[in-house]
Design an enzyme around this catalytic site. Sequence first.
Site, PDB file in Angstrom:
ATOM      1  N   ASP A 148       1.886  -7.182   2.511  1.00 40.20           N
ATOM      2  CA  ASP A 148       0.691  -6.354   3.010  1.00 40.20           C
ATOM      3  C   ASP A 148       1.249  -5.187   3.709  1.00 40.20           C
ATOM      4  O   ASP A 148       0.934  -4.658   4.669  1.00 40.20           O
ATOM      5  CB  ASP A 148      -0.269  -7.106   3.950  1.00 40.20           C
ATOM      6  CG  ASP A 148      -1.718  -6.398   4.176  1.00 40.20           C
ATOM      7  OD1 ASP A 148      -1.941  -5.321   3.405  1.00 40.20           O
ATOM      8  OD2 ASP A 148      -2.268  -6.852   4.932  1.00 40.20           O
ATOM      9  N   HIS A 181       1.446   3.827   8.171  1.00 35.94           N
ATOM     10  CA  HIS A 181       0.329   4.788   8.607  1.00 35.94           C
ATOM     11  C   HIS A 181       1.278   6.057   9.302  1.00 35.94           C
ATOM     12  O   HIS A 181       2.342   5.752   9.990  1.00 35.94           O
ATOM     13  CB  HIS A 181      -0.497   4.153   9.752  1.00 35.94           C
ATOM     14  CG  HIS A 181      -1.638   3.541   9.118  1.00 35.94           C
ATOM     15  ND1 HIS A 181      -2.730   3.889   8.271  1.00 35.94           N
ATOM     16  CD2 HIS A 181      -1.843   2.037   9.052  1.00 35.94           C
ATOM     17  CE1 HIS A 181      -3.340   2.852   7.855  1.00 35.94           C
ATOM     18  NE2 HIS A 181      -2.940   1.656   8.350  1.00 35.94           N
ATOM     19  N   HIS A 192       0.785  -1.320  -0.007  1.00 35.20           N
ATOM     20  CA  HIS A 192      -0.072   0.036  -0.071  1.00 35.20           C
ATOM     21  C   HIS A 192       0.908   1.258   0.105  1.00 35.20           C
ATOM     22  O   HIS A 192       1.461   1.464   0.829  1.00 35.20           O
ATOM     23  CB  HIS A 192      -0.739   0.131   1.266  1.00 35.20           C
ATOM     24  CG  HIS A 192      -1.754  -1.384   1.280  1.00 35.20           C
ATOM     25  ND1 HIS A 192      -2.985  -0.968   0.994  1.00 35.20           N
ATOM     26  CD2 HIS A 192      -1.722  -2.352   1.813  1.00 35.20           C
ATOM     27  CE1 HIS A 192      -3.606  -2.298   0.984  1.00 35.20           C
ATOM     28  NE2 HIS A 192      -2.932  -3.157   1.731  1.00 35.20           N
ATOM     29  N   PHE A 234      -5.917  -0.026  11.256  1.00 36.04           N
ATOM     30  CA  PHE A 234      -5.231  -1.470  10.946  1.00 36.04           C
ATOM     31  C   PHE A 234      -4.139  -1.156   9.996  1.00 36.04           C
ATOM     32  O   PHE A 234      -3.980  -0.484   9.270  1.00 36.04           O
ATOM     33  CB  PHE A 234      -6.438  -2.122  10.235  1.00 36.04           C
ATOM     34  CG  PHE A 234      -7.636  -2.586  10.956  1.00 36.04           C
ATOM     35  CD1 PHE A 234      -7.352  -3.790  11.963  1.00 36.04           C
ATOM     36  CD2 PHE A 234      -8.772  -1.989  10.712  1.00 36.04           C
ATOM     37  CE1 PHE A 234      -8.483  -4.215  12.637  1.00 36.04           C
ATOM     38  CE2 PHE A 234     -10.025  -2.497  11.469  1.00 36.04           C
ATOM     39  CZ  PHE A 234      -9.740  -3.409  12.296  1.00 36.04           C
ATOM     40  N   ASN A 273      -5.173  -6.363   9.953  1.00 32.92           N
ATOM     41  CA  ASN A 273      -6.806  -6.785   9.199  1.00 32.92           C
ATOM     42  C   ASN A 273      -6.160  -7.736   8.063  1.00 32.92           C
ATOM     43  O   ASN A 273      -5.791  -7.222   7.153  1.00 32.92           O
ATOM     44  CB  ASN A 273      -7.479  -5.924   8.996  1.00 32.92           C
ATOM     45  CG  ASN A 273      -8.870  -6.561   8.561  1.00 32.92           C
ATOM     46  OD1 ASN A 273      -9.051  -7.536   8.720  1.00 32.92           O
ATOM     47  ND2 ASN A 273      -9.554  -5.506   7.917  1.00 32.92           N
ATOM     48  N   HIS A 327      -3.670 -12.445   1.948  1.00 27.89           N
ATOM     49  CA  HIS A 327      -3.270 -12.746   3.682  1.00 27.89           C
ATOM     50  C   HIS A 327      -4.204 -13.640   4.206  1.00 27.89           C
ATOM     51  O   HIS A 327      -5.160 -13.333   5.310  1.00 27.89           O
ATOM     52  CB  HIS A 327      -3.143 -11.328   4.296  1.00 27.89           C
ATOM     53  CG  HIS A 327      -4.643 -10.561   3.987  1.00 27.89           C
ATOM     54  ND1 HIS A 327      -5.828 -10.721   3.746  1.00 27.89           N
ATOM     55  CD2 HIS A 327      -4.538  -9.136   3.569  1.00 27.89           C
ATOM     56  CE1 HIS A 327      -6.400  -9.712   3.579  1.00 27.89           C
ATOM     57  NE2 HIS A 327      -5.573  -8.659   3.501  1.00 27.89           N
ATOM     58  N   ARG A 344      -0.480   4.473  -0.648  1.00 24.88           N
ATOM     59  CA  ARG A 344      -1.065   5.774  -0.384  1.00 24.88           C
ATOM     60  C   ARG A 344      -0.979   6.868  -1.230  1.00 24.88           C
ATOM     61  O   ARG A 344      -1.444   7.927  -0.950  1.00 24.88           O
ATOM     62  CB  ARG A 344      -0.709   6.103   1.123  1.00 24.88           C
ATOM     63  CG  ARG A 344      -0.349   4.993   2.167  1.00 24.88           C
ATOM     64  CD  ARG A 344      -1.624   4.010   2.597  1.00 24.88           C
ATOM     65  NE  ARG A 344      -1.330   3.325   3.497  1.00 24.88           N
ATOM     66  CZ  ARG A 344      -2.087   2.453   4.030  1.00 24.88           C
ATOM     67  NH1 ARG A 344      -3.203   2.183   3.239  1.00 24.88           N
ATOM     68  NH2 ARG A 344      -1.899   1.680   5.030  1.00 24.88           N
TER      69      ARG A 344
END
Length: 421
Positions: free
Chosen positions: A301, A305, A58, A319, A274, A228, A60
């Site tokens: 994954d 953040h 990810h 998460f 998650n 996942h 972002r």
Amino acid sequence: MKTVIKNGTVYQNGRLINADVLIEDNKIAAIGQNLKADKVINAKDKLVTPGLVDVHVHYRDPGQTYKEDIRTGSMAAACGGFTTVGAMPNVTPVPNTPDLMKKMVKENQEKGMVHILQYGPVTNDETTDIIPDYKALKKAGAFALSNDGHGVQTAQTMYLAMKKAQANDLIIAAHAQDDSLFNHGVINEGEKAEELDLPPVTELAETTQIARDLLLAQKTGVHYHICHVSTAMSVELVRMAKARGINVSCEVAPHHILLTDSDIPKNDPYYKMNPPLRSKKDQAALIVGMLDGTIDLIATDHAPHARKEKTGDMRDAAFGITGSETAFSTLYTKFVKTGVLKLEQLLSLMTDQPAKVFNLKNCGYLEPDAEADIAIFDLEQETELKEKDYLSKGVNTPFTGNKVFGETVMTLVSGKVVYER
């Protein structure tokens, strides 16, 4: 100019060999003994592998770049030895249209330090029942489809999406989650949830949707890939589906095989991901699934953040866990150093297997004429994982402070050094 990587232990075609790797014009020119070149990279006592392949990150970008952006995310990947990654579409805006997809692909190519493949969404904005134009998204550069972060809640929507994906030869990489069963939980259902008095997540939130989707995949023939997997029942469902000839593959994330819910020391958002960390029984089943081939590959994954989003109470925190920079070293230390996995098995799960499953032609292997995407690791020197060494904007991992082996020494993309310790 020619460059040769000398004296290393090279992972090639599933085997470890002592060889030199010659690079010329961004390609591997030869693999053999006593190769000569203008520039020499001494890999004595080091492991030389194809660049690792991570089909689940990810970044972002656009819209959430305070968490991560293309450059920092891809630098983190290079720091971990990854040279090809698949970026999820849960950005702002979601690339629902060909124009948005083209723009993302262009940005990935211009700003990325590694090869970045771009997912398109299964449904518009990842949360609707509207199916975008898959043919146009594929033409614009989407390599696969995913709503990662969200399960497709309506069976009819998933059925139609699978039919359309199959018609366009696209993989659906699913985040299996029934929201009505997930029920705003933050930690796996069990003793730890009770001890910490936190809202639980039943494994049924994952397994019931996998069971539904496997039947839909059997009917449509689509290549259905499960992101996942985290429970023993998920592994068993995939094992049964493969035995029935259903076109299914799946990945496991490093944290689900490295940790269990019993490892959560307190109400700490760094342990909130998650799917959540599961039980020791689930962890054991995931490891067996890796060993017997039910689980096809490892994917991080990588979910960065901002620090403020991962502090305080798990009920309120985001998460996600970062993984690009810690995956290989933590897995090597936990599983290869202890004899659970052979080094060749771990490397296959992180190089040629993801390339094979996603039909990626230009990564995951070392051969003459292949792109010179190469990682060099130090398996002998123990190091400590430290926040100050991370290149990602996200530091949200509970592995900081761990002593590990298998640090990345150097990463080359198309023959150019993009990371050096």
